[in-house]
Design a protein around this motif. Structure first.
Motif, PDB file in Angstrom:
ATOM      1  N   VAL A 147       0.827  -1.207   0.000  1.00  0.00           N
ATOM      2  CA  VAL A 147       0.000   0.000   0.000  1.00  0.00           C
ATOM      3  C   VAL A 147       0.864   1.262   0.000  1.00  0.00           C
ATOM      4  O   VAL A 147       0.630   2.199  -0.773  1.00  0.00           O
ATOM      5  CB  VAL A 147      -0.946   0.010   1.223  1.00  0.00           C
ATOM      6  N   GLY A 148       1.875   1.274   0.865  1.00  0.00           N
ATOM      7  CA  GLY A 148       2.677   2.482   1.053  1.00  0.00           C
ATOM      8  C   GLY A 148       3.642   2.791  -0.073  1.00  0.00           C
ATOM      9  O   GLY A 148       3.861   3.963  -0.409  1.00  0.00           O
ATOM     10  N   GLU A 149       4.234   1.753  -0.677  1.00  0.00           N
ATOM     11  CA  GLU A 149       5.282   1.988  -1.671  1.00  0.00           C
ATOM     12  C   GLU A 149       4.875   1.635  -3.104  1.00  0.00           C
ATOM     13  O   GLU A 149       5.495   2.111  -4.054  1.00  0.00           O
ATOM     14  CB  GLU A 149       6.544   1.196  -1.299  1.00  0.00           C
ATOM     15  N   PHE A 150       3.848   0.813  -3.252  1.00  0.00           N
ATOM     16  CA  PHE A 150       3.488   0.373  -4.601  1.00  0.00           C
ATOM     17  C   PHE A 150       2.042   0.701  -4.978  1.00  0.00           C
ATOM     18  O   PHE A 150       1.525   0.182  -5.962  1.00  0.00           O
ATOM     19  CB  PHE A 150       3.727  -1.130  -4.732  1.00  0.00           C
ATOM     20  N   GLY A 151       1.400   1.561  -4.200  1.00  0.00           N
ATOM     21  CA  GLY A 151       0.046   1.961  -4.535  1.00  0.00           C
ATOM     22  C   GLY A 151      -0.933   0.802  -4.607  1.00  0.00           C
ATOM     23  O   GLY A 151      -1.882   0.824  -5.403  1.00  0.00           O
ATOM     24  N   SER A 152      -0.708  -0.208  -3.782  1.00  0.00           N
ATOM     25  CA  SER A 152      -1.560  -1.403  -3.692  1.00  0.00           C
ATOM     26  C   SER A 152      -1.500  -2.285  -4.934  1.00  0.00           C
ATOM     27  O   SER A 152      -2.279  -3.230  -5.070  1.00  0.00           O
ATOM     28  CB  SER A 152      -3.026  -1.020  -3.415  1.00  0.00           C
ATOM     29  N   GLU A 153      -0.558  -1.999  -5.836  1.00  0.00           N
ATOM     30  CA  GLU A 153      -0.401  -2.798  -7.050  1.00  0.00           C
ATOM     31  C   GLU A 153       0.756  -3.779  -6.879  1.00  0.00           C
ATOM     32  O   GLU A 153       1.815  -3.418  -6.377  1.00  0.00           O
ATOM     33  CB  GLU A 153      -0.129  -1.898  -8.259  1.00  0.00           C
ATOM     34  N   ILE A 154       0.548  -5.019  -7.318  1.00  0.00           N
ATOM     35  CA  ILE A 154       1.609  -6.016  -7.238  1.00  0.00           C
ATOM     36  C   ILE A 154       2.685  -5.667  -8.261  1.00  0.00           C
ATOM     37  O   ILE A 154       2.394  -5.562  -9.456  1.00  0.00           O
ATOM     38  CB  ILE A 154       1.068  -7.434  -7.544  1.00  0.00           C
ATOM     39  N   PRO A 155       3.926  -5.457  -7.838  1.00  0.00           N
ATOM     40  CA  PRO A 155       4.980  -5.112  -8.800  1.00  0.00           C
ATOM     41  C   PRO A 155       5.321  -6.285  -9.706  1.00  0.00           C
ATOM     42  O   PRO A 155       5.236  -7.443  -9.301  1.00  0.00           O
ATOM     43  CB  PRO A 155       6.164  -4.733  -7.901  1.00  0.00           C
ATOM     44  N   ALA A 156       5.692  -5.984 -10.940  1.00  0.00           N
ATOM     45  CA  ALA A 156       6.029  -7.035 -11.902  1.00  0.00           C
ATOM     46  C   ALA A 156       7.494  -7.418 -11.842  1.00  0.00           C
ATOM     47  O   ALA A 156       7.880  -8.503 -12.281  1.00  0.00           O
ATOM     48  CB  ALA A 156       5.669  -6.569 -13.316  1.00  0.00           C
ATOM     49  N   SER A 157       8.315  -6.548 -11.293  1.00  0.00           N
ATOM     50  CA  SER A 157       9.753  -6.785 -11.230  1.00  0.00           C
ATOM     51  C   SER A 157      10.089  -7.781 -10.122  1.00  0.00           C
ATOM     52  O   SER A 157       9.614  -7.659  -8.985  1.00  0.00           O
ATOM     53  CB  SER A 157      10.485  -5.467 -10.965  1.00  0.00           C
ATOM     54  N   ILE A 158      10.916  -8.761 -10.449  1.00  0.00           N
ATOM     55  CA  ILE A 158      11.337  -9.755  -9.455  1.00  0.00           C
ATOM     56  C   ILE A 158      12.110  -9.075  -8.329  1.00  0.00           C
ATOM     57  O   ILE A 158      11.945  -9.419  -7.153  1.00  0.00           O
ATOM     58  CB  ILE A 158      12.182 -10.858 -10.124  1.00  0.00           C
ATOM     59  N   ASP A 159      12.932  -8.105  -8.674  1.00  0.00           N
ATOM     60  CA  ASP A 159      13.695  -7.394  -7.644  1.00  0.00           C
ATOM     61  C   ASP A 159      12.767  -6.635  -6.704  1.00  0.00           C
ATOM     62  O   ASP A 159      12.962  -6.632  -5.482  1.00  0.00           O
ATOM     63  CB  ASP A 159      14.681  -6.420  -8.296  1.00  0.00           C
ATOM     64  N   GLU A 160      11.758  -5.982  -7.247  1.00  0.00           N
ATOM     65  CA  GLU A 160      10.830  -5.233  -6.400  1.00  0.00           C
ATOM     66  C   GLU A 160       9.948  -6.168  -5.583  1.00  0.00           C
ATOM     67  O   GLU A 160       9.641  -5.892  -4.422  1.00  0.00           O
ATOM     68  CB  GLU A 160       9.966  -4.300  -7.259  1.00  0.00           C
ATOM     69  N   LEU A 161       9.566  -7.277  -6.165  1.00  0.00           N
ATOM     70  CA  LEU A 161       8.769  -8.253  -5.419  1.00  0.00           C
ATOM     71  C   LEU A 161       9.525  -8.755  -4.194  1.00  0.00           C
ATOM     72  O   LEU A 161       8.947  -8.941  -3.120  1.00  0.00           O
ATOM     73  CB  LEU A 161       8.407  -9.439  -6.321  1.00  0.00           C
ATOM     74  N   GLN A 162      10.832  -8.947  -4.340  1.00  0.00           N
ATOM     75  CA  GLN A 162      11.629  -9.477  -3.238  1.00  0.00           C
ATOM     76  C   GLN A 162      11.833  -8.467  -2.112  1.00  0.00           C
ATOM     77  O   GLN A 162      12.320  -8.831  -1.038  1.00  0.00           O
ATOM     78  CB  GLN A 162      12.990  -9.962  -3.763  1.00  0.00           C
ATOM     79  N   LYS A 163      11.441  -7.229  -2.336  1.00  0.00           N
ATOM     80  CA  LYS A 163      11.504  -6.238  -1.258  1.00  0.00           C
ATOM     81  C   LYS A 163      10.378  -6.452  -0.254  1.00  0.00           C
ATOM     82  O   LYS A 163      10.469  -6.015   0.894  1.00  0.00           O
ATOM     83  CB  LYS A 163      11.412  -4.821  -1.836  1.00  0.00           C
ATOM     84  N   LEU A 164       9.319  -7.129  -0.682  1.00  0.00           N
ATOM     85  CA  LEU A 164       8.158  -7.339   0.173  1.00  0.00           C
ATOM     86  C   LEU A 164       8.463  -8.376   1.248  1.00  0.00           C
ATOM     87  O   LEU A 164       9.066  -9.417   0.960  1.00  0.00           O
ATOM     88  CB  LEU A 164       6.969  -7.807  -0.665  1.00  0.00           C
TER      89      LEU A 164
END
Length: 224
Positions: free
Chosen positions: A98-115
């Motif tokens: 919610v805070g960093e991705f606007g409630s959208e699931i990121p498509a980037s593997i690198d960004e996903l791994q930040k979760l």
């Protein structure tokens, strides 16, 4: 048999017989799949599917999950493996989503791994299933089947090494499907303790079965 030939036979077989494999996790949107995959770590899909309906009724979106507490989430997933850690991960994941991705699931593997709660395997599943990217998620089934079939060398002792070995020989367009093919084969045929070699249609090019047959042929005949 050469590794290249093993891959060709594997992909030909599954393309003909299981052209549209799918995950067995039940979900209706990317958010639900992400939650389900986080819960599925060291847990069966069957168990996860038993838990998620009530969980998603209470937390239908990232926003509702983000304002909850790990203690409340725990009450819904207590029958899942490692519920304490996973309840914390789910709340943290939703808050970051919610805070960093606007409630959208990121498509980037690198960004996903930040979760929180999302490692490389989980990120690859999301990238593959939701975004149809050539990402190979290596779980215990994929790891086992890849070695037994002879698709990767025994020196590939980590999930990342297996992932890289598979990606070298599987066309990118087939990677999302191959991920499911290997998982389902390991789940229902190439079992960890007692593989169903007699019923396996891949045995003709399986390194494990080939070695097994050689050992059986070398075994001395019993005398009476």
């Amino acid at each position: 048999m050469q590794k290249k030939e093993r891959f060709r036979l594997l992909l030909d077989y599954f393309t003909r017989n299981f052209p549209e494999p799918e995950t067995e996790l039940q979900y209706r949107n990317p958010y639900e799949l992400l939650v389900s995959v986080i819960l599925s770590a060291q847990c069966t899909d069957k168990r996860v599917n038993m838990v998620t309906p009530s969980l998603f009724d209470r937390f239908p979106d990232p926003e509702s999950l983000a304002v909850s507490t790990s203690e409340e989430v725990f009450t819904y997933i207590r029958s899942i493996s490692y519920p304490n850690n996973k309840s914390k991960h789910l709340v943290g994941m939703a808050q970051m989503l919610v805070g960093e991705f606007g409630s959208e699931i990121p498509a980037s593997i690198d960004e996903l791994q930040k979760l929180p709660g999302v490692g490389r395997k989980t990120a690859n599943v999301i990238a593959s299933v939701i975004f149809n990217q050539p990402a190979m998620a290596v779980d215990t089934h994929v790891f086992r089947v890849s070695h037994r079939l002879g698709l990767v060398p025994m020196t590939a002792t980590t999930p990342l090494a297996v992932e890289k070995g598979l990606m070298k020989h599987i066309p990118k367009v087939l990677v999302p499907k191959a991920h499911h093919w290997l998982i389902l084969h390991g789940r229902y045929v190439c079992l960890a303790r007692s593989p169903k070699c007699g019923a396996c249609e891949l045995s003709s090019f399986c390194a494990y079965f080939e070695k097994k047959q050689k050992l059986e042929n070398l075994a001395p005949n019993p005398t009476f």
